[in-house]
Design an enzyme around this catalytic site. Structure first.
Site, short mmCIF file in Angstrom:
data_model
loop_
_atom_site.label_atom_id
_atom_site.label_comp_id
_atom_site.label_asym_id
_atom_site.label_seq_id
_atom_site.Cartn_x
_atom_site.Cartn_y
_atom_site.Cartn_z
N ARG A 1 3.64 -7.93 13.80
CA ARG A 1 2.81 -7.07 12.95
C ARG A 1 1.68 -7.86 12.32
O ARG A 1 0.57 -7.37 12.21
CB ARG A 1 3.68 -6.41 11.87
CG ARG A 1 4.54 -5.31 12.45
CD ARG A 1 5.72 -5.04 11.58
NE ARG A 1 5.35 -4.37 10.34
CZ ARG A 1 6.15 -4.33 9.28
NH1 ARG A 1 7.32 -4.93 9.30
NH2 ARG A 1 5.76 -3.69 8.20
N LYS B 1 0.83 -1.22 0.00
CA LYS B 1 0.00 0.00 0.00
C LYS B 1 0.86 1.26 0.00
O LYS B 1 0.49 2.24 -0.63
CB LYS B 1 -1.04 0.01 1.12
CG LYS B 1 -0.55 -0.33 2.49
CD LYS B 1 -1.72 -0.46 3.46
CE LYS B 1 -1.23 -0.48 4.90
NZ LYS B 1 -0.22 -1.52 5.19
N ARG C 1 14.52 -2.11 7.77
CA ARG C 1 13.77 -1.53 8.90
C ARG C 1 13.78 -2.49 10.08
O ARG C 1 13.68 -3.69 9.89
CB ARG C 1 12.31 -1.28 8.47
CG ARG C 1 12.11 0.04 7.77
CD ARG C 1 10.76 0.18 7.12
NE ARG C 1 9.62 -0.27 7.91
CZ ARG C 1 8.35 -0.12 7.50
NH1 ARG C 1 8.09 0.46 6.34
NH2 ARG C 1 7.35 -0.55 8.24
N ARG D 1 -6.19 1.98 11.65
CA ARG D 1 -5.71 0.61 11.87
C ARG D 1 -6.50 -0.11 12.96
O ARG D 1 -6.21 -1.26 13.25
CB ARG D 1 -4.25 0.67 12.31
CG ARG D 1 -3.25 0.25 11.26
CD ARG D 1 -1.88 0.45 11.88
NE ARG D 1 -0.87 -0.36 11.28
CZ ARG D 1 -0.07 0.06 10.31
NH1 ARG D 1 -0.20 1.26 9.80
NH2 ARG D 1 0.86 -0.73 9.85
N ARG E 1 12.52 -6.74 2.07
CA ARG E 1 12.43 -5.30 1.80
C ARG E 1 13.70 -4.61 2.34
O ARG E 1 14.18 -4.91 3.42
CB ARG E 1 11.21 -4.71 2.50
CG ARG E 1 11.21 -3.17 2.47
CD ARG E 1 9.86 -2.58 2.70
NE ARG E 1 9.36 -2.81 4.04
CZ ARG E 1 8.11 -2.47 4.41
NH1 ARG E 1 7.29 -1.92 3.55
NH2 ARG E 1 7.71 -2.70 5.64
#
Ligand code: ADP
Length: 214
Positions: A166, A13, A155, A87, A126
């Site tokens: 998460r 997203k 990250r 969220r 990532r």
């Protein structure tokens, strides 16, 4: 164009919202990016949020609410794409009230969907350019050789332990937000499992259609 891009972490997203904002001139408001910026600048909010973000937990809602609402106010209520907010159902209710008080409402909530194994692959591979914020994927979009290696980071919340947190939190707290919007006739589901360009075209078509009808 008042859009929420919704979906699990790693669904794409952020990249899609950034592209949409460049192409269509809508303001991209990412609470994750705003929080990471606050953490880098060591603001008092950043200090409060840091532990939550880095371990992959939700930051207390009141902090994020202020960030999101200030950003919408600064950028105007007409053209924005929200990424990472709301969220929780509580945040969805806050957003609804906030927009209502300004005499407006969302056009559409686009929910991006991809299989769980794709998500884990995307998150664990990532990498991010810490200067520009640009995202890479080790296999599909590796960092270009001319970018100095020390700028390319992983990250903290993309480490395996935090990824699990998460995804758990997404299922417990964030996924129910989808039904909340569906019940209100605002949800549109988008298959996010194809190429970036194909997914973007679906998003763009849905956004244009919803802006015309509202
Ligand atoms: P992703 O969608 O890939 O998990 P984000 O960049 O959107 O990444 O968010 C990173 C982190 O920022 C989240 O794991 C959470 O700690 C925090 N965060 C972002 N948005 C919210 C929100 N709306 N409510 C609470 N915490 C948030």
């Amino acid at each position: 164009m008042k859009i929420v891009l919704f979906g699990p972490p790693g669904v794409g997203k952020g990249s899609q919202a950034r592209f949409l904002s460049q192409r269509e001139g809508v303001k991209h408001i990412s609470t994750g990016e705003l929080l990471r910026k606050a953490i880098r600048s060591k603001t008092s909010l950043g200090r409060k949020a840091q532990q939550y973000v880095e371990s992959g937990r939700l930051v207390p809602g009141v902090l994020v609410r202020a960030l999101a609402e200030d950003s919408i106010r600064e950028n105007g209520f007409d053209r924005f794409v929200l990424d990472g907010y709301p969220r929780t159902i509580e945040q969805a209710e806050w957003l609804d009230e906030f927009l209502k008080a300004a005499g407006t409402k969302l056009d559409v909530v686009l929910s991006l969907q991809v299989p769980a194994e794709v998500i884990i692959d995307r998150l664990s591979k990532r990498r991010v350019n810490k200067q520009t914020g640009e995202n890479y994927h080790l296999d599909f979009k590796p960092p270009p050789p001319d970018v100095p290696a020390h700028l390319i980071i992983q990250r903290k919340d993309d480490m395996p332990e935090a990824i699990l947190h998460r995804l758990e939190i997404y299922h417990e707290e964030t996924h129910p937000v989808q039904a909340w919007y569906r019940d209100r006739g605002m949800l549109q589901e988008i298959n996010g499992g194809d190429s970036f360009e194909d997914v973007y075209e679906r998003i763009r078509a849905a956004v244009l259609a919803s802006s015309q009808t509202s």
